[in-house]
Scaffold this active site. Structure first.
Site, PDB file in Angstrom:
ATOM      1  N   GLY A 223     -37.626 -49.635   1.788  1.00 22.67           N
ATOM      2  CA  GLY A 223     -37.321 -48.257   1.429  1.00 22.67           C
ATOM      3  C   GLY A 223     -37.513 -48.000  -0.053  1.00 22.67           C
ATOM      4  O   GLY A 223     -37.980 -46.925  -0.455  1.00 22.67           O
ATOM      5  N   THR A 241     -24.760 -41.149   1.938  1.00 25.59           N
ATOM      6  CA  THR A 241     -24.894 -40.445   0.660  1.00 25.59           C
ATOM      7  C   THR A 241     -25.276 -41.419  -0.442  1.00 25.59           C
ATOM      8  O   THR A 241     -26.102 -41.096  -1.308  1.00 25.59           O
ATOM      9  CB  THR A 241     -23.580 -39.729   0.320  1.00 25.59           C
ATOM     10  OG1 THR A 241     -23.347 -38.717   1.305  1.00 25.59           O
ATOM     11  CG2 THR A 241     -23.655 -39.079  -1.053  1.00 25.59           C
ATOM     12  N   GLY A 244     -28.909 -42.053  -0.164  1.00 25.53           N
ATOM     13  CA  GLY A 244     -29.658 -40.855  -0.510  1.00 25.53           C
ATOM     14  C   GLY A 244     -29.722 -40.602  -2.003  1.00 25.53           C
ATOM     15  O   GLY A 244     -30.759 -40.159  -2.527  1.00 25.53           O
ATOM     16  N   GLU A 261     -31.110 -36.115   4.412  1.00 26.57           N
ATOM     17  CA  GLU A 261     -30.101 -35.825   5.427  1.00 26.57           C
ATOM     18  C   GLU A 261     -29.057 -36.940   5.346  1.00 26.57           C
ATOM     19  O   GLU A 261     -29.282 -38.048   5.837  1.00 26.57           O
ATOM     20  CB  GLU A 261     -30.726 -35.780   6.821  1.00 26.57           C
ATOM     21  CG  GLU A 261     -31.732 -34.671   7.023  1.00 26.57           C
ATOM     22  CD  GLU A 261     -31.121 -33.290   7.048  1.00 26.57           C
ATOM     23  OE1 GLU A 261     -29.868 -33.191   7.053  1.00 26.57           O
ATOM     24  OE2 GLU A 261     -31.881 -32.307   7.050  1.00 26.57           O
ATOM     25  N   LEU A 262     -27.906 -36.630   4.722  1.00 23.74           N
ATOM     26  CA  LEU A 262     -26.959 -37.680   4.358  1.00 23.74           C
ATOM     27  C   LEU A 262     -25.625 -37.489   5.078  1.00 23.74           C
ATOM     28  O   LEU A 262     -25.579 -36.964   6.174  1.00 23.74           O
ATOM     29  CB  LEU A 262     -26.819 -37.705   2.834  1.00 23.74           C
ATOM     30  CG  LEU A 262     -28.162 -37.734   2.069  1.00 23.74           C
ATOM     31  CD1 LEU A 262     -27.941 -37.654   0.577  1.00 23.74           C
ATOM     32  CD2 LEU A 262     -28.987 -38.960   2.456  1.00 23.74           C
ATOM     33  N   CYS A 295     -23.700 -38.444  12.250  1.00 23.69           N
ATOM     34  CA  CYS A 295     -23.442 -37.752  10.981  1.00 23.69           C
ATOM     35  C   CYS A 295     -22.693 -36.456  11.231  1.00 23.69           C
ATOM     36  O   CYS A 295     -22.029 -35.932  10.335  1.00 23.69           O
ATOM     37  CB  CYS A 295     -24.742 -37.504  10.220  1.00 23.69           C
ATOM     38  SG  CYS A 295     -26.024 -36.715  11.195  1.00 23.69           S
ATOM     39  N   GLU A 395     -16.525 -40.588   4.297  1.00 29.83           N
ATOM     40  CA  GLU A 395     -17.049 -40.621   5.655  1.00 29.83           C
ATOM     41  C   GLU A 395     -16.932 -42.051   6.180  1.00 29.83           C
ATOM     42  O   GLU A 395     -17.587 -42.960   5.685  1.00 29.83           O
ATOM     43  CB  GLU A 395     -18.517 -40.189   5.687  1.00 29.83           C
ATOM     44  CG  GLU A 395     -19.110 -40.235   7.098  1.00 29.83           C
ATOM     45  CD  GLU A 395     -20.621 -40.053   7.117  1.00 29.83           C
ATOM     46  OE1 GLU A 395     -21.108 -39.360   8.018  1.00 29.83           O
ATOM     47  OE2 GLU A 395     -21.301 -40.607   6.224  1.00 29.83           O
TER      48      GLU A 395
END
Length: 509
Positions: A223, A241, A244, A261-262, A295, A395
């Site tokens: 990545g 997050t 990201g 898109e986190l 998510c 989260e």
């Protein structure tokens, strides 16, 4: 257990990445895919090493012109054929998703259906990649906007939706004229290979060059290579997050484009005017579906004091009826977490709840014994907390539901909902029109998704999917999300015999 599905999808029980004719790349270390369902090994996959990565990039670049030069409806036809291929293999791919990731078989089928739906959406879109025409201030001039392919789109996806999120990006990126490189989660590599295999069959049948779609498998290193690579025009990244922020910062240093898109920290507001039967159904599915690993999973329930006790008691009763076990059994409601690291995070969160003064109404625990040999099955938990607790502000990717009481008007509940760093999905349960409209107004939910009388989890592909704040601001799937995969160009045509300048500027010589 899954061997017949793997054979039907065209992949064997042990896997080594190759490139010719398949377009996945791997000659590095081998990783093992081990199912959280029963702890058994499904197979081994060779990771992408740097030479493999370079070949993936150069192969994609070599295919870029051939693909982008096809008319968009022709590209749509290829995507249509891919959708048909998915229809033929829906059951096998859905079962592989369930077994490798751990979500229920019904959710696995639903995820493949999302892939089919986005293909259908993209096919229609292939004839509607529209621009706009504007009136020019200069006489005998025409001005308009159009959209062109970006070139190479890199897709980084997470384990919890191992096939659908890739398809959201892939279907749109492809009809928009881009070639794609996909790094799926190293926790679900066989799902990635299966999808690539099916798409490659379609591309080969249409006599299209290798490199239109490729996959690279491995850890965060792959990545990072993608994020740093200026040859990749857009990085679409789905995940935490923390991840990201790293991707965004890296891509920004080269002034590249990113679509993020986190994380989510999603709440359902329950007002005194809610249909409580619907509320319980929405809350339970939102909190325990996919074992809390969506998510959009419901993390917080913000309940008015007038109905708090009723909702609390109904929820605790409903949780006693949950069946936890193999997700391949359709009688079960809750499957496993993805791995034992996720279990550790779950246990840590339960400990933090108690330390901060919360009360566990339904105690969580790791389940052991027959049927739970993978050590990844946990009991969904419910806790009474305050919204400001540090653990509530995070989260936690696990089935832990927080109950929070509010006492005043709906504006108080909205303020509590918005008082977290994430802004993905939100919901209000009410039959009061004023409350619903307040929630949907600019003074209401600050999330990218705001629902009335449905839960936070589960989105149709027709709408743009994404969130604000630390959720990243990206939009995928429906509506005009396709524009993220294209570059915008303004065109002005002078069909006169003079050269008037804008803003009335005079330039004589």
């Amino acid at each position: 257990m899954i061997n017949e599905e793997l054979k039907s999808l065209g992949i064997e029980n042990h896997h080594k990445g190759t490139s010719t004719g398949t377009a996945w790349f791997g000659s590095g270390d081998r990783i093992e895919s081990r199912s959280p369902v029963d702890g058994k090994s499904i197979g081994h996959v060779s990771c992408t090493a740097m030479p493999d990565y370079e070949r993936a990039i150069t192969t994609a670049l070599s295919a870029k012109s051939a693909w982008s030069n096809l008319p968009a409806p022709n590209r749509g036809e290829v995507v249509r054929q891919f959708g048909e291929k998915l229809r033929l293999h829906k059951n096998e791919l859905g079962r592989l998703v369930s077994y490798e990731m751990g979500k229920s078989y019904q959710e696995g089928l639903g995820e493949v259906q999302e892939m089919i739906d986005i293909c259908d959406f993209a096919v229609g879109l292939s004839r509607q990649l529209y621009g706009f025409t504007m009136h020019s201030e200069r006489p005998a001039h025409r001005m308009y906007e159009q959209y062109h392919p970006l070139g190479v789109v890199g897709i980084i996806s997470a384990f919890n939706f191992p096939v659908a999120v890739w398809a959201w990006n892939a279907a749109l990126a492809l009809v928009c004229g881009n070639v794609i490189i996909w790094k799926g989660s190293e926790k679900t590599p066989l799902c990635s290979i299966a999808c690539q295999k099916l798409l490659t069959e379609v591309l080969t049948a249409n006599h299209l060059p290798e490199g239109i779609s490729s996959i690279c498998t491995g850890s965060a290193d792959v990545g990072r290579w993608m994020a740093e690579d200026a040859r990749i025009d857009l990085i679409s990244a789905t995940g935490s997050t923390r991840m990201g922020k790293q991707v965004a910062a890296t891509v920004a240093t080269r002034l590249g484009k990113s679509l993020l898109e986190l994380g989510g920290n999603n709440a359902i507001i329950v007002t005194p005017h809610a249909d409580l039967k619907m509320t319980i159904m929405a809350a339970v599915f939102g909190a325990v579906g996919t074992a809390g690993q969506r998510c959009t999973s419901t993390r917080r329930l913000i309940i008015h004091e007038d109905v708090y006790e009723h909702v609390r008691d109904a929820l605790t009763s409903a949780y006693q009826q949950l069946k936890i076990g193999t997700p391949l059994d359709t009688e079960n409601h809750v499957g496993p977490l993805i791995d034992t690291d996720a279990v550790k995070h779950y246990l840590s969160a339960l400990s933090e709840i108690k330390k901060e003064g919360g009360t566990l109404l339904v105690e969580g625990q790791v389940l052991q014994g027959e049927g739970y040999e993978s050590n990844c099955y946990v009991k969904p938990a419910i806790a009474e907390v305050e919204n400001h607790y540090a653990i509530v502000q995070k989260e936690t990717f696990a089935p832990i539901l927080y109950l929070i009481k509010y006492r005043g008007e709906v504006s108080e509940a909205i303020a509590l909902q918005n008082a977290v760093a994430q802004g993905l999905s939100s919901s209000i349960m009410t039959n009061n029109l004023q409350e619903a409209e307040h929630f949907l107004s600019h003074r209401g939910s600050d999330c990218g998704i705001a629902n009335v009388n449905i839960g936070t989890s589960g989105a149709e592909i027709g709408g743009a999917f994404g969130g604000e704040k630390e959720t990243g601001g990206g939009r995928e799937s429906g509506s005009d999300a396709w524009k993220a995969y294209m570059r915008r160009q303004t065109n002005t045509i002078n069909y006169s015999n003079t050269l008037p300048l804008a803003q009335g500027i005079k330039f004589n010589f």
